[in-house]
Write a protein that holds these residues in place. Structure first.
Motif, PDB file in Angstrom:
ATOM      1  N   ASN A 212       4.017 -10.341   9.947  1.00 20.55           N
ATOM      2  CA  ASN A 212       4.638 -11.264  10.899  1.00 20.55           C
ATOM      3  C   ASN A 212       4.425 -10.828  12.346  1.00 20.55           C
ATOM      4  O   ASN A 212       4.974 -11.417  13.265  1.00 20.55           O
ATOM      5  CB  ASN A 212       6.137 -11.402  10.608  1.00 20.55           C
ATOM      6  N   LYS A 213       3.606  -9.801  12.560  1.00 23.89           N
ATOM      7  CA  LYS A 213       3.261  -9.334  13.905  1.00 23.89           C
ATOM      8  C   LYS A 213       1.823  -9.696  14.265  1.00 23.89           C
ATOM      9  O   LYS A 213       1.190  -9.013  15.079  1.00 23.89           O
ATOM     10  CB  LYS A 213       3.481  -7.821  14.011  1.00 23.89           C
ATOM     11  N   ASN A 214       1.304 -10.770  13.632  1.00 22.42           N
ATOM     12  CA  ASN A 214      -0.058 -11.244  13.903  1.00 22.42           C
ATOM     13  C   ASN A 214      -1.096 -10.154  13.645  1.00 22.42           C
ATOM     14  O   ASN A 214      -1.997  -9.925  14.464  1.00 22.42           O
ATOM     15  CB  ASN A 214      -0.183 -11.770  15.343  1.00 22.42           C
ATOM     16  N   GLN A 215      -0.973  -9.497  12.521  1.00 20.32           N
ATOM     17  CA  GLN A 215      -1.895  -8.443  12.136  1.00 20.32           C
ATOM     18  C   GLN A 215      -2.308  -8.599  10.675  1.00 20.32           C
ATOM     19  O   GLN A 215      -1.567  -9.139   9.861  1.00 20.32           O
ATOM     20  CB  GLN A 215      -1.260  -7.065  12.322  1.00 20.32           C
ATOM     21  N   ILE A 216      -3.517  -8.106  10.360  1.00 19.04           N
ATOM     22  CA  ILE A 216      -3.943  -7.940   8.978  1.00 19.04           C
ATOM     23  C   ILE A 216      -3.879  -6.446   8.669  1.00 19.04           C
ATOM     24  O   ILE A 216      -4.528  -5.636   9.341  1.00 19.04           O
ATOM     25  CB  ILE A 216      -5.369  -8.463   8.736  1.00 19.04           C
ATOM     26  N   LEU A 217      -3.091  -6.092   7.677  1.00 15.98           N
ATOM     27  CA  LEU A 217      -2.938  -4.697   7.274  1.00 15.98           C
ATOM     28  C   LEU A 217      -3.801  -4.452   6.039  1.00 15.98           C
ATOM     29  O   LEU A 217      -3.642  -5.114   5.024  1.00 15.98           O
ATOM     30  CB  LEU A 217      -1.477  -4.380   6.961  1.00 15.98           C
ATOM     31  N   PHE A 218      -4.725  -3.499   6.140  1.00 17.04           N
ATOM     32  CA  PHE A 218      -5.574  -3.135   5.013  1.00 17.04           C
ATOM     33  C   PHE A 218      -4.978  -1.902   4.351  1.00 17.04           C
ATOM     34  O   PHE A 218      -4.942  -0.826   4.949  1.00 17.04           O
ATOM     35  CB  PHE A 218      -7.005  -2.878   5.480  1.00 17.04           C
ATOM     36  N   PHE A 219      -4.508  -2.089   3.116  1.00 19.92           N
ATOM     37  CA  PHE A 219      -3.755  -1.035   2.437  1.00 19.92           C
ATOM     38  C   PHE A 219      -4.557  -0.484   1.270  1.00 19.92           C
ATOM     39  O   PHE A 219      -5.024  -1.231   0.407  1.00 19.92           O
ATOM     40  CB  PHE A 219      -2.417  -1.580   1.945  1.00 19.92           C
ATOM     41  N   ASP A 220      -4.706   0.842   1.266  1.00 17.62           N
ATOM     42  CA  ASP A 220      -5.413   1.551   0.204  1.00 17.62           C
ATOM     43  C   ASP A 220      -4.433   1.843  -0.930  1.00 17.62           C
ATOM     44  O   ASP A 220      -3.546   2.683  -0.802  1.00 17.62           O
ATOM     45  CB  ASP A 220      -6.004   2.853   0.754  1.00 17.62           C
ATOM     46  N   LEU A 221      -4.588   1.130  -2.065  1.00 18.13           N
ATOM     47  CA  LEU A 221      -3.666   1.301  -3.185  1.00 18.13           C
ATOM     48  C   LEU A 221      -3.955   2.553  -3.999  1.00 18.13           C
ATOM     49  O   LEU A 221      -3.092   3.016  -4.746  1.00 18.13           O
ATOM     50  CB  LEU A 221      -3.734   0.071  -4.102  1.00 18.13           C
ATOM     51  N   LYS A 222      -5.146   3.099  -3.869  1.00 23.61           N
ATOM     52  CA  LYS A 222      -5.485   4.312  -4.611  1.00 23.61           C
ATOM     53  C   LYS A 222      -4.781   5.533  -4.036  1.00 23.61           C
ATOM     54  O   LYS A 222      -4.265   6.380  -4.759  1.00 23.61           O
ATOM     55  CB  LYS A 222      -6.995   4.525  -4.594  1.00 23.61           C
ATOM     56  N   ASN A 223      -4.748   5.608  -2.699  1.00 23.52           N
ATOM     57  CA  ASN A 223      -4.123   6.753  -2.021  1.00 23.52           C
ATOM     58  C   ASN A 223      -2.762   6.389  -1.406  1.00 23.52           C
ATOM     59  O   ASN A 223      -2.146   7.239  -0.750  1.00 23.52           O
ATOM     60  CB  ASN A 223      -5.053   7.280  -0.923  1.00 23.52           C
ATOM     61  N   PHE A 224      -2.326   5.125  -1.601  1.00 24.31           N
ATOM     62  CA  PHE A 224      -1.038   4.658  -1.087  1.00 24.31           C
ATOM     63  C   PHE A 224      -0.886   4.925   0.414  1.00 24.31           C
ATOM     64  O   PHE A 224       0.065   5.553   0.868  1.00 24.31           O
ATOM     65  CB  PHE A 224       0.118   5.308  -1.846  1.00 24.31           C
ATOM     66  N   LYS A 225      -1.868   4.420   1.182  1.00 23.59           N
ATOM     67  CA  LYS A 225      -1.797   4.600   2.629  1.00 23.59           C
ATOM     68  C   LYS A 225      -2.422   3.414   3.340  1.00 23.59           C
ATOM     69  O   LYS A 225      -3.214   2.655   2.767  1.00 23.59           O
ATOM     70  CB  LYS A 225      -2.498   5.894   3.051  1.00 23.59           C
ATOM     71  N   LEU A 226      -2.051   3.255   4.602  1.00 23.31           N
ATOM     72  CA  LEU A 226      -2.588   2.181   5.429  1.00 23.31           C
ATOM     73  C   LEU A 226      -3.968   2.595   5.928  1.00 23.31           C
ATOM     74  O   LEU A 226      -4.121   3.627   6.586  1.00 23.31           O
ATOM     75  CB  LEU A 226      -1.652   1.905   6.604  1.00 23.31           C
ATOM     76  N   ALA A 227      -4.991   1.786   5.605  1.00 24.98           N
ATOM     77  CA  ALA A 227      -6.365   2.147   5.950  1.00 24.98           C
ATOM     78  C   ALA A 227      -6.737   1.708   7.361  1.00 24.98           C
ATOM     79  O   ALA A 227      -7.319   2.480   8.131  1.00 24.98           O
ATOM     80  CB  ALA A 227      -7.333   1.548   4.934  1.00 24.98           C
ATOM     81  N   SER A 228      -6.407   0.462   7.732  1.00 26.96           N
ATOM     82  CA  SER A 228      -6.750  -0.041   9.061  1.00 26.96           C
ATOM     83  C   SER A 228      -5.899  -1.269   9.383  1.00 26.96           C
ATOM     84  O   SER A 228      -5.261  -1.853   8.509  1.00 26.96           O
ATOM     85  CB  SER A 228      -8.245  -0.392   9.154  1.00 26.96           C
ATOM     86  N   ILE A 229      -5.924  -1.663  10.670  1.00 28.37           N
ATOM     87  CA  ILE A 229      -5.154  -2.807  11.163  1.00 28.37           C
ATOM     88  C   ILE A 229      -6.068  -3.668  12.016  1.00 28.37           C
ATOM     89  O   ILE A 229      -6.835  -3.157  12.841  1.00 28.37           O
ATOM     90  CB  ILE A 229      -3.931  -2.363  11.985  1.00 28.37           C
TER      91      ILE A 229
END
Length: 287
Positions: A212-229
């Motif tokens: 809801n902050k006008n962003q695309i969040l790319f989430f790594d499900l293998k390592n459970f971390k945020l990859a990029s925005i």
């Protein structure tokens, strides 16, 4: 002397009040659902109508083709039913129901093996699971505290991922779903903002979520971390049925089947195509 223009094919298709659509795995078929319960099947190459089903007067909230299949398609209706159509035999192969007639189903997905159908309920903020073979309700997943904005199965596994406006992403392990004596496990990932529509990469264990902050969040499900925005355009207006305090519900996101591109659909405004490897916009189509 004027050269004659060669017309390959023209066809005037008019479908009113479109609210949902789906593209088959081989990208040859386009299924369209409207607010009057009509399911229309078109050819992506010719644009011609192929089939039309009208089995309900309620809105078709979502459509979903089976994995690697253009024959079977699921449609979630807001009369509390989900129907599975056999497009080759032109009939309803199976109907899925809940125990409560007042439930309205929205999002829908099917696992890679085609054995489990999942759908989110607008009334209870829960996820219903059915057996495709028996057509029976096998489980109701409860835990989200607000509207569910996305559900998707991981490829080659019995894990279901769900996102919600309660700022959580849940990974449900459904390995023992058909064993009544076993427990189902859920991993909860918390975010600092509301999560809207999302899509999973077809080859990597990564999802792209719209916040809801006008962003695309790319989430790594293998390592459970945020990859990029990636920052995206602000939404001014959109779907009339979207929450007034959450205009980013007006954007849908999808990976291409090859995994190289990301499609952003701004309701009744434009379609933006993003190149996945560099996260750069390569095309904007105004509609």
């Amino acid at each position: 002397m004027q050269k004659k223009k060669k017309v390959l094919l023209t066809h005037d298709n008019k479908i009113k009040n479109i609210v949902s659509f789906a593209i088959s795995y081989n990208e040859r078929l386009l299924a369209i659902g409207n607010s009057h319960g009509e399911l229309t099947l078109c050819s992506n190459f010719s644009g011609l109508f192929l089939l039309r089903f009208h089995n309900s007067l309620k809105k078709i909230a979502n459509l979903e083709f089976f994995w690697k299949s253009s024959r079977l398609i699921l449609a979630s209706y807001q009369d509390g039913t989900i129907k599975m159509f056999d497009l080759k035999k032109c009939h309803i192969l199976r109907s899925f129901h809940s125990n409560q007639t007042l439930n309205k189903f929205d999002l829908i997905c099917v696992n890679y093996k085609g054995s489990i159908v999942a759908s989110s309920c607008l009334k209870t903020d829960s996820i219903y699971l059915w057996s495709v073979r028996k057509g029976s309700l096998v489980e109701i997943l409860v835990g989200h505290k607000s509207s569910i904005t996305g559900i998707i199965f991981t490829k080659n596994s019995f894990k279901l991922i769900s996102g919600s406006l309660d700022k959580s992403l849940r990974i449900w392990d459904l390995t023992n779903i058909f064993n009544k004596n076993s427990q189902l496990y859920c991993t909860v990932l918390k975010a600092d903002q509301k999560l809207n529509r999302f899509s999973m990469h077809p080859f990597f264990l990564e999802i792209a979520l719209i916040s809801n902050k006008n962003q695309i969040l790319f989430f790594d499900l293998k390592n459970f971390k945020l990859a990029s925005i990636l920052q995206i355009d602000k939404v001014e207006n959109g779907r009339p049925d979207a929450p007034k305090n959450n205009k980013n519900m007006n954007i849908s996101i999808n990976f291409s089947h090859c995994g190289k591109f990301i499609f952003l659909y701004y309701f009744a405004k434009k379609i933006k195509i993003i190149y996945y490897s560099s996260l750069t916009t390569i095309s904007v189509i105004k509609i």
